[in-house]
Each structure stands twice: as structure tokens, then as C-alpha cells.
Design an enzyme around this catalytic site. Structure first.
Site, PDB file in Angstrom:
ATOM      1  N   HIS A  79       0.851  -1.184  -0.079  1.00 50.21           N
ATOM      2  CA  HIS A  79       0.004  -0.059   0.010  1.00 50.21           C
ATOM      3  C   HIS A  79       0.979   1.318   0.118  1.00 50.21           C
ATOM      4  O   HIS A  79       1.292   1.810   1.005  1.00 50.21           O
ATOM      5  CB  HIS A  79      -0.841  -0.081   1.270  1.00 50.21           C
ATOM      6  CG  HIS A  79      -1.904   1.150   1.384  1.00 50.21           C
ATOM      7  ND1 HIS A  79      -3.193   0.988   1.876  1.00 50.21           N
ATOM      8  CD2 HIS A  79      -1.799   2.374   0.756  1.00 50.21           C
ATOM      9  CE1 HIS A  79      -3.798   2.168   1.675  1.00 50.21           C
ATOM     10  NE2 HIS A  79      -3.131   3.066   0.896  1.00 50.21           N
ATOM     11  N   HIS A  93       1.233   5.101  -2.447  1.00 54.84           N
ATOM     12  CA  HIS A  93       1.052   5.678  -3.563  1.00 54.84           C
ATOM     13  C   HIS A  93       2.310   6.357  -4.023  1.00 54.84           C
ATOM     14  O   HIS A  93       3.115   7.150  -3.267  1.00 54.84           O
ATOM     15  CB  HIS A  93       0.045   6.933  -3.295  1.00 54.84           C
ATOM     16  CG  HIS A  93      -1.487   6.290  -2.610  1.00 54.84           C
ATOM     17  ND1 HIS A  93      -2.399   6.008  -3.263  1.00 54.84           N
ATOM     18  CD2 HIS A  93      -1.518   5.517  -1.338  1.00 54.84           C
ATOM     19  CE1 HIS A  93      -3.299   5.545  -2.722  1.00 54.84           C
ATOM     20  NE2 HIS A  93      -2.823   5.157  -1.333  1.00 54.84           N
ATOM     21  N   HIS A 101      -9.412   0.864  -1.786  1.00 54.90           N
ATOM     22  CA  HIS A 101      -9.500   1.525  -0.351  1.00 54.90           C
ATOM     23  C   HIS A 101     -11.094   1.491   0.063  1.00 54.90           C
ATOM     24  O   HIS A 101     -11.918   1.646  -0.597  1.00 54.90           O
ATOM     25  CB  HIS A 101      -9.053   2.953  -0.469  1.00 54.90           C
ATOM     26  CG  HIS A 101      -7.751   3.477  -0.736  1.00 54.90           C
ATOM     27  ND1 HIS A 101      -6.653   2.610  -1.738  1.00 54.90           N
ATOM     28  CD2 HIS A 101      -6.943   4.055   0.120  1.00 54.90           C
ATOM     29  CE1 HIS A 101      -5.713   3.276  -1.682  1.00 54.90           C
ATOM     30  NE2 HIS A 101      -5.463   4.043  -0.495  1.00 54.90           N
ATOM     31  N   GLU A 104     -11.663   3.246   5.430  1.00 57.62           N
ATOM     32  CA  GLU A 104     -10.626   4.088   6.011  1.00 57.62           C
ATOM     33  C   GLU A 104     -11.243   5.210   6.676  1.00 57.62           C
ATOM     34  O   GLU A 104     -11.139   5.093   8.135  1.00 57.62           O
ATOM     35  CB  GLU A 104      -9.749   4.687   4.857  1.00 57.62           C
ATOM     36  CG  GLU A 104      -8.537   5.707   5.249  1.00 57.62           C
ATOM     37  CD  GLU A 104      -7.807   6.322   4.199  1.00 57.62           C
ATOM     38  OE1 GLU A 104      -8.222   6.437   3.011  1.00 57.62           O
ATOM     39  OE2 GLU A 104      -6.875   7.111   4.552  1.00 57.62           O
ATOM     40  N   ASP A 112       1.773   3.931   2.947  1.00 57.50           N
ATOM     41  CA  ASP A 112       0.707   4.734   2.287  1.00 57.50           C
ATOM     42  C   ASP A 112       1.296   6.169   1.368  1.00 57.50           C
ATOM     43  O   ASP A 112       1.515   5.785   0.261  1.00 57.50           O
ATOM     44  CB  ASP A 112      -0.230   5.515   3.252  1.00 57.50           C
ATOM     45  CG  ASP A 112      -1.786   5.595   2.660  1.00 57.50           C
ATOM     46  OD1 ASP A 112      -1.837   5.351   1.615  1.00 57.50           O
ATOM     47  OD2 ASP A 112      -2.574   5.997   3.476  1.00 57.50           O
ATOM     48  N   ASP A 113       1.573   7.189   2.125  1.00 60.43           N
ATOM     49  CA  ASP A 113       2.313   8.194   1.431  1.00 60.43           C
ATOM     50  C   ASP A 113       3.322   8.656   2.403  1.00 60.43           C
ATOM     51  O   ASP A 113       3.272   9.769   3.003  1.00 60.43           O
ATOM     52  CB  ASP A 113       0.958   9.492   1.486  1.00 60.43           C
ATOM     53  CG  ASP A 113       0.289   8.936   0.527  1.00 60.43           C
ATOM     54  OD1 ASP A 113       0.037   8.749  -0.775  1.00 60.43           O
ATOM     55  OD2 ASP A 113      -0.963   8.481   1.177  1.00 60.43           O
TER      56      ASP A 113
HETATM   57  N1  ADE Z   1      -4.563   8.869  -1.863  1.00 58.43           N
HETATM   58  C1  ADE Z   1      -3.233   8.935  -1.271  1.00 58.43           C
HETATM   59  N2  ADE Z   1      -3.476   8.457  -0.213  1.00 58.43           N
HETATM   60  C2  ADE Z   1      -4.412   8.020   0.116  1.00 58.43           C
HETATM   61  C3  ADE Z   1      -5.421   7.652   1.221  1.00 58.43           C
HETATM   62  N3  ADE Z   1      -4.634   7.411   2.393  1.00 58.43           N
HETATM   63  N4  ADE Z   1      -6.662   7.298   1.111  1.00 58.43           N
HETATM   64  C4  ADE Z   1      -7.172   7.627  -0.027  1.00 58.43           C
HETATM   65  N5  ADE Z   1      -6.725   8.146  -1.232  1.00 58.43           N
HETATM   66  C5  ADE Z   1      -5.357   8.332  -1.137  1.00 58.43           C
HETATM   67 ZN    ZN Z   2      -3.845   4.862   0.287  1.00 54.06          ZN
END
Ligand code: ADE
Ligand code: ZN
Length: 363
Positions: free
Chosen positions: A14, A16, A194, A197, A275-276
Site C-alpha cells: 500500500h 502511492h 481503499h 478508511e 501509504d504516503d
Molecule cells: N491517496 C493517497 N493516499 C490516500 C489515502 N490514504 N486514502 C485515499 N486516497 C489516497
Molecule cells: Zn492509500
């Protein structure tokens, strides 16, 4: 424990790629492409990373992605992530990209995917990191826009393993994308999304039933529905958990309150992801370390998380078994005497691949 986590062989499922854009690279690309940023320094960028919820993050994240213009920019972004991944002993990665974030700005699909793919091939050849690529649809845009994006992607489908769904969850249920997912599956693409969340547990049911996903991204709100937890555990549907993301986006107030340990105890197939990482304060190892500390995870639980990460990949059974053997050997050097090295491969390896894809591992 730090050493154990840092050197642990692991897969990331996971991630991005646009969320790996560090402020330093953002400034370098802005200068190279003569784009004016709304920040005057790297420190100012980092200070802006205070989020109240998913949408407040997405606004900043999409603005940052505007510095990505040329194929080389997408290459540089992906290559920087892979170099970092190598230092964290990520052995295999399945990365998301958001083509609509770029095509909406007039960047062609070909430019985006070619730069990412070139870096992934180099990642296999030069860093020994295998990978799969997952194309995400932005769920706050229309289903028609997603269908059009799928059409643009089809000439490159041999570079793609799966489709995914991301961006603002509330009010954008998985059912909105039923048709585009059906079409993607007809073309041999696997499915993830996703769900759960910020959105309700019902969105997880929808992703399973209507999109036929093989993994749920996040899925932390499944705990609100005991029947769903039983179903996810019974089917061993992987949930790609992102601990630091959940704290940064205020899904949970503190790491001590994160449900990761509870989910493991419920027999769910959970693993740790970043994630990011450029926005949430750390890559995969920082996520492991923060979760370990906040939840007092044992070495055995950390091992289980890493094992789940390989089990949940879209690799073939043999490839999974190879990585799990590597993990088992590593684990045994930490917990068992040397004369017990080389224990048998886990024969209970599941195969999610099912398809003849062209993963980087074969290129
Ligand atoms: N795009 C990038 N990170 C995300 C996240 N945590 N949830 C939804 N879209 C995303
Ligand atoms: Zn994500």
C-alpha cells in the site's frame, strides 16, 4: 527490536508513488520544470503537513503532484522510492499510481506509466526489488472518467497487475465503480480498493461483493461489524494497514489506540505499509517501529506481519514461498539456536496471482 525490524525482509502493498514525493525532490522538479510552488522553503512545506482528515491531506498531495511533468520526473520519483525501499529491506513492492491526477493536467497516460515502469525495471535489475503496478481510479471523479482512464490504460495492461480505488472516500461508495471494475477484470486485471478508511464498514462489503476485490486497502473500520470481521478472517482477505497514515489523518487519536494488534488477534491477514511516506512521517520501517512501540508488538507479531505481507502479494506461489523462506531463515537467526537454521518452507502458501501477468520479476 530496531535492528530486527530494519533488516526484516518485507513486502510493501500500500504505497502511492505520488505520496513518496519528498519536499527536496518537489523543489528540484519545480525548478527543472519552471513551476512556482506556494512554499518558499522545504521547512515551510513540511510545516504545511498538518492534517485534520483525508481531504485536508489530499488537497496538499494533489497540489504537490503538479511538479511531475515529464517521463523523467516519474522515473526520478519512482527510482527515489526504490532506493529508499532497498535500505528498508523491502524485497517486493506493489505500488499505486493515480493517472487521473496527471491526465487531468494534460500529461499523457504514456508519459506517466513509461517513467514509472522504467524505474521499476531498473529496480528489479539493479536493486533486486520485484514489483507490481496497480492503477487507481480517483473515486471523487465520475465513473465515466474512470472508464475512459481504463480505455487509455488498456494498451499498457501487460504492465499492470490490478486496478485500485482511492481519493475521498465519504460519499463515493465502491458500487459507483462496479462497471469499470467488471471491465478491468474482463481484461485480466486483479482488483483492490481503499475501503473502510474513513468510510463505513458497508463500503468494505461493497468492495468485496460488487468489485470482487482480492485485498482491502486500510479496512480498519471493519471492526465496527463483527460479521464482516468473521468473513474477512475466514476468507483471509488481506487488509493493507498504514499505521502512521491513520494517525496523521486522525482516523485514530494515537498509536496506542490503533486496532492493528486487535486485528492480528482476530486472525485477520493484516500487514504494515506506509501509504504516503513523504507526507506521514516515515517509510515502512518507521511504521513498524511506531506500531511496535505504541502497541507493544512482540517479535512474533512483527514476524507474522512480515509473513502476511508476502502471503498477500500478487506473486505466484513459488515466489511467495521463496520470500517466506528468506523471512523464516532471518527470523530463526534472531530467535533460535544456529543448529535449527533452514527449517522447512511453509506449505500453507496461498496464491492470489491466478493469472499470467508480466511482473517485473520476469522482465
Ligand atoms: N491517496 C493517497 N493516499 C490516500 C489515502 N490514504 N486514502 C485515499 N486516497 C489516497
Ligand atoms: Zn492509500
Amino acid at each position: 527490536m530496531n535492528n530486527f525490524i530494519n533488516q526484516l525482509p518485507k513486502a510493501e502493498l500500500h504505497l502511492h508513488i505520488e505520496g513518496t514525493l519528498e519536499p527536496e525532490l518537489m523543489f528540484a522538479l519545480a525548478a527543472r520544470n519552471q513551476i512556482k510552488l506556494p512554499y518558499s522553503s522545504i521547512e515551510e512545506v513540511r510545516n504545511a503537513y498538518q492534517f485534520q482528515n483525508l481531504q485536508s491531506f489530499l488537497d496538499i498531495y494533489y497540489a504537490g503532484a503538479k511538479v511531475l511533468i515529464h517521463e523523467q520526473d516519474f522515473y526520478d520519483l519512482t527510482w527515489a522510492y526504490l532506493q529508499k525501499a532497498q535500505t528498508q529491506n523491502i524485497r517486493h513492492t506493489e505500488i499505486f499510481f493515480d493517472p487521473q491526477t496527471h491526465t487531468q493536467r494534460g500529461i499523457t497516460f504514456k508519459v506517466v506509466i513509461s517513467g514509472i515502469r522504467r524505474a521499476l525495471v531498473d529496480g528489479q535489475n539493479k536493486l533486486n526489488i520485484s514489483s507490481h503496478l496497480i492503477m487507481c481510479f480517483l473515486r471523487d471523479l465520475t465513473a465515466e472518467n474512470a472508464l475512459q482512464t481504463l480505455e487509455e490504460a488498456l494498451p499498457y495492461k501487460h504492465w499492470l497487475t490490478a486496478v485500485g480505488l482511492d481519493s475521498g472516500e465519504a460519499g463515493n461508495p465502491p458500487s459507483k465503480f462496479r462497471e469499470v471494475y467488471a471491465k478491468a477484470r474482463e481484461h485480466g486485471l486483479l482488483a483492490v480498493a481503499h475501503a473502510g478508511e474513513e468510510g463505513p464498514a458497508d463500503y468494505i462489503w461493497e468492495a468485496l461483493d460488487q468489485l470482487q476485490v482480492l485485498r482491502i486497502d486500510h479496512g480498519v473500520r471493519c471492526l465496527e461489524d463483527p460479521t464482516l470481521v468473521i468473513e474477512l478472517a475466514k476468507r483471509q482477505i488481506p487488509l493493507t494497514i498504514c499505521p502512521l497514515s491513520n494517525i496523521k489523518l486522525c482516523v485514530f487519536k494515537s498509536m496506542e489506540l490503533h486496532p492493528l494488534k486487535k486485528m492480528l488477534e482476530a486472525g485477520l491477514c493484516v500487514m504494515v505499509n506506509s501509504d504516503d511516506p513523504a507526507y506521514f512521517g516515515g517509510h515502512i520501517n518507521e511504521n513498524f517501529l511506531a506500531a511496535q512501540k505504541g502497541l507493544e508488538l512482540t517479535q512474533q507479531e512483527i514476524y507474522q506481519l512480515a509473513k502476511n505481507s508476502f502471503q498477500a502479494t500478487f506473486l505466484s506461489m513459488q515466489q511467495k514461498a521463496k520470500f517466506i523462506t528468506e523471512l523464516d531463515e532471518y527470523y530463526q537467526t534472531f530467535i533460535l539456536p544456529a543448529d535449527l537454521y533452514g527449517n522447512a518452507v511453509d506449505t500453507n502458501v496461498q496464491d492470489h496471482a491466478g493469472l499470467q501477468k508480466i511482473p517485473i520479476i520476469h522482465s
